[in-house]
Design an enzyme around this catalytic site. Structure first.
Site, PDB file in Angstrom:
ATOM      1  N   LYS A   1      -1.650  -2.185   7.685  1.00  0.00           N
ATOM      2  CA  LYS A   1      -0.783  -3.369   7.549  1.00  0.00           C
ATOM      3  C   LYS A   1       0.102  -3.604   8.781  1.00  0.00           C
ATOM      4  CE  LYS A   1       0.603  -1.826   3.407  1.00  0.00           C
ATOM      5  NZ  LYS A   1       1.230  -1.711   2.070  1.00  0.00           N
TER       6      LYS A   1
ATOM      7  N   ASP B   1       3.028   1.806  -4.351  1.00  0.00           N
ATOM      8  CA  ASP B   1       3.507   0.618  -5.089  1.00  0.00           C
ATOM      9  C   ASP B   1       2.603   0.255  -6.275  1.00  0.00           C
ATOM     10  OD1 ASP B   1       1.492  -0.225  -3.381  1.00  0.00           O
ATOM     11  OD2 ASP B   1       2.619  -1.888  -2.509  1.00  0.00           O
TER      12      ASP B   1
HETATM   13 MG    MG Z   1       5.636  -4.886  -2.572  1.00  0.00          MG
END
Ligand code: MG
Ligand code: ADP
Length: 507
Positions: free
Chosen positions: A216, A252
């Site tokens: 990312k 997450d």
């Molecule tokens: Mg997030």
């Protein structure tokens, strides 16, 4: 930066199946409208039939001038039902391989999270959430199947993504320190903290794990192969932050799954559709042959699939020359191929690559470009949302994006219709691929009788039609059983889940 007191995060709307008919109808209406609106001189070319390949949820049809271009792009970007089925099959195979041994394409990382929340957890816990675009510091107050949340959001600059590990973790400590000050938290009281760190981690305990590699857009040196909990604890010590026990290190997806399972026990899968994409789910221990971690307190464990890496070998994914261009220019070529076709960080860039190509061939904007358009990643995924939401007759909001934000000297209505169609094609492909991932996970755990999928991330939350496009695709591959799969938005799930896991880490 923002601070919010939010108790509504768990009251997410349940999306309903079935808007296909309405959308297909609107496609017909728009086609007729574009026919009526076409100047006399172009009428002869209107005998060109509607392209043979009409992907599901065709929403806007470009003017006749661009029919050939659009037919070509539809061929490249449409994922039909049989392709979806192949993808799902390969996905399930890759999941099995990843559970069998390390070093596979799908990492299938055991999370050490075994207990489903009981729903009666109470107390105040801190949570940190590093997603990809933002860093959030939260205080989560668990009140038994209800939570309250205070949070402060900090933007992660590109410079910080590439700064040294010490600078990055000092920044995290600085953010926590600001939060503690602002909310006058008493650090004489010992507090637990859940750390959501959404990158591939080789987990060795509930609060221990080393970073396998960055993605990312992060490249920060000095973090790969290090225990990120230790790095955080060291930064806390440097900043004089005491009495904070980092009780859980969480992905997450795992946090999203757990926070939703707190209120809906049918939740078996957590998905992220934000800067990146990934999913986690509950897997029975006897289906994780590679587990070497010893006895666990339950017969199941949450597995983080790291599905962004699915099909890095490009066996079943229909990658286009635009995807390949994006991949080659990325800091992590030939990896995260699935993620690069789906997530918020990349969709706008794919559209930009297509637009540049069509400018090169003179098919768009009469060959005119702009400096903004030439700049990598300058076409944001949020612009696609804006363009897809533009239902004005002359696409005036699309004109504003292209001419005012991207500085393209002039655009015709036909240009704008083509750009809108490109956004639809890339957006629909993303939703269908993420649906293929969901279908694979549900197939793997055989939960066709009822399964809630908790989904967090700005792409799912803000991109128009995204949920319905996923549902249509699920129905195509799973048939009637798709009706038992509920996609629910789980806003802020990742932070709240980390707090919940930290609170329950001891049982
Ligand atoms: Mg997030
Ligand atoms: P994180 O991944 O850091 O947890 P988010 O879930 O907020 O953060 O996702 C951020 C990503 O969502 C960005 O990469 C951006 O491309 C995308 N995004 C933000 N706003 C929109 C929008 N309105 N429409 C579509 N995508 C969006």
């Amino acid at each position: 930066m923002s601070s919010a007191l939010d108790s509504s995060a768990f009251k997410s709307p349940v999306f309903l199946f079935g808007l296909t008919t309405g959308i297909a109808l609107s496609a017909v209406v728009q086609y007729v409208l574009s026919y009526v609106a076409t100047p006399q001189t172009q009428k002869s070319s209107l005998s060109v039939p509607v392209p043979a390949i009409v992907p599901p949820q065709t929403i806007s049809v470009p003017l006749a001038a661009h029919i050939e271009t659009i037919t070509r792009l539809e061929k490249d970007f449409t994922i039909n039902t049989s392709m979806m089925q192949k993808i799902v099959k390969q996905f399930v195979n890759e999941m099995r391989k990843g559970l069998l041994s390390d070093g596979q394409t799908l990492k299938m990382i055991p999370s050490y999270v075994c207990n489903r929340p009981r729903g009666d957890e109470v107390g105040s816990v801190l949570a940190l959430d590093l997603g990809g675009s933002n860093f959030r510091v939260c205080e989560v107050i668990l009140e038994g199947q209800k939570t309250r949340l205070r949070q402060k959001k900090f933007v992660i600059s590109d410079a910080l993504k590439n700064a040294s590990g010490t600078d990055l973790f000092d920044f995290f400590a600085e953010c926590v320190s600001k939060f503690v000050e602002e909310h006058a938290l008493d650090l004489n009281v010992k507090r637990k903290l859940g750390f959501t760190f959404s990158f591939p981690i080789e987990q060795t305990a509930i609060n221990k794990g080393t970073l396998m590699h960055w993605n990312k857009g992060f490249t920060s040196p000095g973090v790969v192969d290090k225990d990120v909990v230790e790095l955080l604890a060291d930064a806390f010590a440097r900043k004089g932050l005491h009495n904070i026990e980092i009780a859980a290190l969480v992905n997450d997806t795992v946090g999203t799954l757990m926070s939703h399972a707190y209120l809906d026990s049918q939740t078996h899968v957590g998905v992220i559709l934000g800067t990146g994409t990934n999913a986690a789910y509950f897997e029975p221990m006897d289906k994780i042959p590679k587990w070497r971690g010893g006895p666990v307190p339950s017969n199941e464990m949450v597995v983080n699939t790291e599905w962004g890496a699915f099909d890095n070998e490009q066996i079943v994914l229909p990658v286009t020359k635009f995807d390949r261009r994006l991949d080659r220019a990325s800091p992590n070529p030939q990896s995260q191929i699935f993620e690069k076709m789906i997530s918020g960080m990349y969709l706008g860039e794919i559209v930009r690559q297509i637009i540049l190509d069509l400018i090169g061939t003179g098919e768009l904007f009469r060959g005119q470009s702009s400096e903004n358009l030439q700049t990598p990643y300058h076409f944001e995924t949020a612009y696609m949302s804006r363009i897809e939401r533009d239902h004005t007759t002359e696409l005036s909001d699309t004109k504003a994006v292209l001419e005012d934000i991207l500085n393209i000297p002039s655009t015709t209505e036909s240009d704008r219709r083509l750009v809108k169609r490109i956004c639809e094609l890339v957006g629909i492909r993303s939703a269908r691929l993420s649906a293929a991932g969901v279908a694979a996970v549900v197939t793997k755990i055989n939960r066709f009788d009822g399964c809630t999928i908790a989904i967090d991330g700005s792409l799912f939350a803000h991109y128009p039609h995204y949920a319905n496009r996923m549902r249509d695709a699920l129905r195509e591959v799973l048939g009637l059983t798709a009706e038992n799969i509920v996609l629910e938005q789980a806003r802020d799930g990742s932070g709240q889940g980390a707090a919940l896991i930290a609170a329950t880490a001891s049982y």
